[in-house]
Design a protein around this motif. Structure first.
Motif, PDB file in Angstrom:
ATOM      1  N   SER A 194     -25.827 -17.470  50.942  1.00 53.77           N
ATOM      2  CA  SER A 194     -25.295 -18.453  51.897  1.00 53.77           C
ATOM      3  C   SER A 194     -23.774 -18.345  52.042  1.00 53.77           C
ATOM      4  CB  SER A 194     -25.670 -19.873  51.461  1.00 53.77           C
ATOM      5  OG  SER A 194     -25.163 -20.118  50.171  1.00 53.77           O
ATOM      6  N   THR A 195     -23.276 -19.011  53.086  1.00 55.27           N
ATOM      7  CA  THR A 195     -21.834 -19.127  53.306  1.00 55.27           C
ATOM      8  C   THR A 195     -21.406 -20.544  52.957  1.00 55.27           C
ATOM      9  OG1 THR A 195     -21.850 -17.490  55.058  1.00 55.27           O
ATOM     10  CG2 THR A 195     -20.036 -19.060  55.096  1.00 55.27           C
ATOM     11  N   CYS A 196     -20.393 -20.637  52.092  1.00 54.82           N
ATOM     12  CA  CYS A 196     -19.898 -21.952  51.672  1.00 54.82           C
ATOM     13  C   CYS A 196     -18.429 -22.073  52.038  1.00 54.82           C
ATOM     14  CB  CYS A 196     -20.022 -22.123  50.158  1.00 54.82           C
ATOM     15  SG  CYS A 196     -21.710 -21.988  49.552  1.00 54.82           S
ATOM     16  N   VAL A 197     -17.986 -23.297  52.295  1.00 60.89           N
ATOM     17  CA  VAL A 197     -16.555 -23.538  52.477  1.00 60.89           C
ATOM     18  C   VAL A 197     -16.175 -24.707  51.577  1.00 60.89           C
ATOM     19  CG1 VAL A 197     -17.006 -24.796  54.647  1.00 60.89           C
ATOM     20  CG2 VAL A 197     -14.694 -24.089  54.124  1.00 60.89           C
ATOM     21  N   VAL A 198     -15.087 -24.501  50.842  1.00 60.90           N
ATOM     22  CA  VAL A 198     -14.663 -25.508  49.866  1.00 60.90           C
ATOM     23  C   VAL A 198     -13.259 -25.986  50.246  1.00 60.90           C
ATOM     24  CG1 VAL A 198     -14.250 -25.998  47.417  1.00 60.90           C
ATOM     25  CG2 VAL A 198     -16.042 -24.362  48.072  1.00 60.90           C
ATOM     26  N   ARG A 219     -20.570 -15.610  50.736  1.00 62.51           N
ATOM     27  CA  ARG A 219     -19.222 -15.803  51.253  1.00 62.51           C
ATOM     28  C   ARG A 219     -18.755 -17.203  50.863  1.00 62.51           C
ATOM     29  NH1 ARG A 219     -17.235 -14.768  57.518  1.00 62.51           N
ATOM     30  NH2 ARG A 219     -15.084 -14.289  56.938  1.00 62.51           N
ATOM     31  N   ILE A 220     -17.574 -17.265  50.257  1.00 68.04           N
ATOM     32  CA  ILE A 220     -17.026 -18.572  49.872  1.00 68.04           C
ATOM     33  C   ILE A 220     -15.615 -18.661  50.450  1.00 68.04           C
ATOM     34  CG2 ILE A 220     -16.469 -20.156  47.985  1.00 68.04           C
ATOM     35  CD1 ILE A 220     -18.394 -18.486  46.179  1.00 68.04           C
ATOM     36  N   GLU A 228      -0.488 -21.275  46.097  1.00 71.06           N
ATOM     37  CA  GLU A 228      -0.471 -20.904  44.671  1.00 71.06           C
ATOM     38  C   GLU A 228      -1.870 -20.997  44.062  1.00 71.06           C
ATOM     39  OE1 GLU A 228       2.492 -22.367  41.827  1.00 71.06           O
ATOM     40  OE2 GLU A 228       3.705 -22.933  43.563  1.00 71.06           O
ATOM     41  N   LYS A 229      -2.750 -21.732  44.722  1.00 71.19           N
ATOM     42  CA  LYS A 229      -4.114 -21.884  44.196  1.00 71.19           C
ATOM     43  C   LYS A 229      -4.992 -20.676  44.532  1.00 71.19           C
ATOM     44  CE  LYS A 229      -3.260 -26.001  42.678  1.00 71.19           C
ATOM     45  NZ  LYS A 229      -3.773 -27.334  42.557  1.00 71.19           N
ATOM     46  N   PHE A 230      -4.518 -19.830  45.432  1.00 75.81           N
ATOM     47  CA  PHE A 230      -5.401 -18.778  45.957  1.00 75.81           C
ATOM     48  C   PHE A 230      -5.780 -17.682  44.951  1.00 75.81           C
ATOM     49  CE2 PHE A 230      -4.114 -19.618  50.709  1.00 75.81           C
ATOM     50  CZ  PHE A 230      -4.757 -20.844  50.638  1.00 75.81           C
ATOM     51  N   PRO A 231      -4.826 -17.133  44.167  1.00 78.98           N
ATOM     52  CA  PRO A 231      -5.222 -16.036  43.267  1.00 78.98           C
ATOM     53  C   PRO A 231      -6.327 -16.452  42.286  1.00 78.98           C
ATOM     54  CG  PRO A 231      -2.826 -16.195  43.414  1.00 78.98           C
ATOM     55  CD  PRO A 231      -3.376 -17.378  44.132  1.00 78.98           C
ATOM     56  N   ARG A 232      -6.180 -17.637  41.697  1.00 75.05           N
ATOM     57  CA  ARG A 232      -7.202 -18.100  40.750  1.00 75.05           C
ATOM     58  C   ARG A 232      -8.525 -18.353  41.466  1.00 75.05           C
ATOM     59  NH1 ARG A 232      -7.094 -19.949  35.553  1.00 75.05           N
ATOM     60  NH2 ARG A 232      -4.880 -19.450  35.504  1.00 75.05           N
ATOM     61  N   ALA A 233      -8.432 -18.920  42.678  1.00 72.58           N
ATOM     62  CA  ALA A 233      -9.659 -19.195  43.439  1.00 72.58           C
ATOM     63  C   ALA A 233     -10.398 -17.877  43.729  1.00 72.58           C
ATOM     64  CB  ALA A 233      -9.309 -19.908  44.740  1.00 72.58           C
ATOM     65  N   ARG A 234      -9.626 -16.852  44.076  1.00 76.41           N
ATOM     66  CA  ARG A 234     -10.250 -15.543  44.342  1.00 76.41           C
ATOM     67  C   ARG A 234     -10.925 -15.023  43.084  1.00 76.41           C
ATOM     68  NH1 ARG A 234      -5.833 -14.314  47.942  1.00 76.41           N
ATOM     69  NH2 ARG A 234      -6.664 -14.313  50.057  1.00 76.41           N
ATOM     70  N   ALA A 235     -10.259 -15.206  41.936  1.00 80.26           N
ATOM     71  CA  ALA A 235     -10.839 -14.727  40.667  1.00 80.26           C
ATOM     72  C   ALA A 235     -12.148 -15.457  40.365  1.00 80.26           C
ATOM     73  CB  ALA A 235      -9.836 -14.928  39.540  1.00 80.26           C
ATOM     74  N   LEU A 236     -12.265 -16.699  40.835  1.00 78.30           N
ATOM     75  CA  LEU A 236     -13.492 -17.465  40.581  1.00 78.30           C
ATOM     76  C   LEU A 236     -14.600 -17.147  41.577  1.00 78.30           C
ATOM     77  CD1 LEU A 236     -12.026 -21.007  39.754  1.00 78.30           C
ATOM     78  CD2 LEU A 236     -13.146 -19.446  38.161  1.00 78.30           C
ATOM     79  N   GLY A 237     -14.253 -16.490  42.686  1.00 80.36           N
ATOM     80  CA  GLY A 237     -15.311 -16.124  43.629  1.00 80.36           C
ATOM     81  C   GLY A 237     -15.019 -16.393  45.088  1.00 80.36           C
ATOM     82  N   VAL A 238     -13.859 -17.007  45.397  1.00 78.58           N
ATOM     83  CA  VAL A 238     -13.544 -17.252  46.811  1.00 78.58           C
ATOM     84  C   VAL A 238     -13.305 -15.905  47.499  1.00 78.58           C
ATOM     85  CG1 VAL A 238     -11.798 -18.213  48.372  1.00 78.58           C
ATOM     86  CG2 VAL A 238     -12.661 -19.592  46.482  1.00 78.58           C
ATOM     87  N   THR A 239     -13.934 -15.716  48.644  1.00 77.49           N
ATOM     88  CA  THR A 239     -13.802 -14.441  49.362  1.00 77.49           C
ATOM     89  C   THR A 239     -12.719 -14.508  50.434  1.00 77.49           C
ATOM     90  OG1 THR A 239     -15.605 -15.189  50.799  1.00 77.49           O
ATOM     91  CG2 THR A 239     -16.202 -13.695  48.993  1.00 77.49           C
ATOM     92  N   ASP A 240     -12.488 -15.705  51.009  1.00 75.40           N
ATOM     93  CA  ASP A 240     -11.486 -15.864  52.074  1.00 75.40           C
ATOM     94  C   ASP A 240     -10.684 -17.129  51.770  1.00 75.40           C
ATOM     95  OD1 ASP A 240     -12.958 -14.126  54.530  1.00 75.40           O
ATOM     96  OD2 ASP A 240     -14.353 -15.141  53.177  1.00 75.40           O
TER      97      ASP A 240
END
Ligand code: APR
Ligand code: ZN
Length: 375
Positions: A194-198, A219-220, A228-240
């Motif tokens: 699925s595609t999720c948006v957080v 896709r998340i 500043e939250k983006f690098p960690r979010a990407r490491a957790l699984g955020v794709t965009d």
């Protein structure tokens, strides 16, 4: 084990008035009354809800001792308490489970009628407080109050956990993990592919991302005004990653264009009506599911485009992942001990309790995912 518990004098943080700086004071903590438990805190997280309460955005009654995301050891118990005993490791529960009210008796309900968040009395179930400071009554927050070395909590708001639990981290399983991870895996039941948006990539949003990833979302999309939250979010699984301030059009329109049809699941983990609307409008208009996890300021309202509601989208509020708290939350601790979930990436800072002000500075500067205070 003390058979006749006495009043304890210890350090606690007090919010004397809305928006004032917390002050660490010497407080008196009375013994637990019938049906209550006195806990020696080991750690407590700083959650967005505590910040909202300190700012006076929720119905907290001042002066109060904030905090709800706590892990500790039972120091003494009041009459009739049977589910925990002194020495037990426990978590405090912002939403209790009385097992008697309409929510608790319903197979799906978890918003126990004995909760003290919305609205908030600041008092224990018998209508009195267990805290005083300089002879003045101090109110509880959410019947948990964890920014203190000792607290008193109703037995129905205490979850006994595994003896092997690391007490410097598991406080996050008292709120952040069930609230975020649980919203995705247990409440929304995010589907494979699925595609999720957080919306919001703070503590709760990060735990939601973990849950979406664990459920196999392909896709998340993560939305936050703080890049500043983006690098960690990407490491957790955020794709965009999207910063809504970078676009001339509303972010929901950007999500629609990116996905073509809208997201299968949208989560709001900020606590603002505007971002709740953006989450709703980011969902597929027929089968999209929008989960509201953030707590909006008191008296704020949400205004939806009424004709479009018929298209089939679902909006659902979710608190603590829809888990019946005393029945379920201790299982998340066991899952963590068995390496089935990893909460470690959610802990970005750990500071001694007396560095509370530094912890709030870091939180307000957007530097933390979760900062845990250690006693
Ligand atoms: N648009 C996008 N992101 C925003 C906006 C906005 N308008 N306003 C704030 N944010 C981001 C912040 O930059 C931060 O990363 O939302 C995030 C909120 O995270 P935290 O402050 O860490 O709060 P958290 O503990 O995650 O709680 C979030 O959930 O449980 C509720 O009451 C709690 O409403 C709060 C929400
Ligand atoms: Zn109940």
């Amino acid at each position: 084990m003390s058979l006749c518990p006495q009043t304890i004098t210890c350090r606690a943080a007090i919010a004397w008035a809305a928006n004032s700086t917390l002050s660490i004071e010497e407080v008196q903590v009375e013994p637990p009354k019938a049906g209550e438990v006195r806990i020696k805190l080991a750690s407590t997280g700083i959650c967005g809800t505590d910040d909202h309460a300190i700012k006076g955005l929720l119905s907290a009654i001042f002066p109060f001792i904030p905090g709800h995301e706590g892990a500790g050891i039972v120091e003494s118990i009041g009459k009739g308490v049977t589910s925990v005993k002194p020495g037990d490791k426990v978590l405090t529960l912002i939403i209790p489970q009385c097992r008697e009210c309409s929510s608790c008796l319903h197979p799906k309900g978890n918003f126990c009628e004995k909760q003290d968040v919305l609205p908030s009395s600041g008092l224990m179930l018998d209508g009195t407080s267990r805290f005083t400071c300089k002879g003045k009554k101090i109110y509880h927050s959410f019947r948990t109050s964890t920014f203190t070395e000792y607290t008193v909590v109703p037995e129905i708001a205490v979850a006994k956990i595994d003896d092997a639990a690391p007490m410097d981290k598991v406080s996050l399983i008292s709120c952040e993990v069930p609230t975020g991870y649980g919203a995705a895996v247990h409440s929304a039941k995010v589907t494979h592919g699925s595609t999720c948006v957080v919306f919001g990539l703070g503590g709760i949003g990060s735990a939601i991302v973990m849950g979406c990833k664990a459920s196999g979302a392909s896709r998340i999309i993560g939305v936050d005004i703080n890049e500043e939250k983006f690098p960690r979010a990407r490491a957790l699984g955020v794709t965009d990653c999207l910063n809504p301030q970078k676009f001339k059009k509303p972010v929901q329109q950007v999500v629609m264009e990116m996905t073509g049809v809208g997201a299968d699941f949208a989560f709001e983990a900020i606590g603002l009506s505007d971002t709740m609307l953006a989450a709703w409008d980011s969902c597929h208009r027929s089968y999209g599911v929008c989960l509201i996890v953030g707590v909006a300021p008191l008296n704020s309202k949400l205004s939806l485009d009424a004709p479009m509601i018929v298209s089939g989208r679902t909006m659902k509020g979710v608190c603590l992942g829809d888990y019946k708290t005393r029945d379920c939350i201790h299982h998340l601790v066991t899952d963590y001990l068995q390496n089935k979930i990893n909460i470690d990436p959610l802990v970005t800072h750990q500071l001694p309790f007396d560095q509370l002000h530094k912890a709030f500075e870091l939180y307000h500067a957007g530097k933390t995912i979760r900062c845990i205070l250690l006693f």
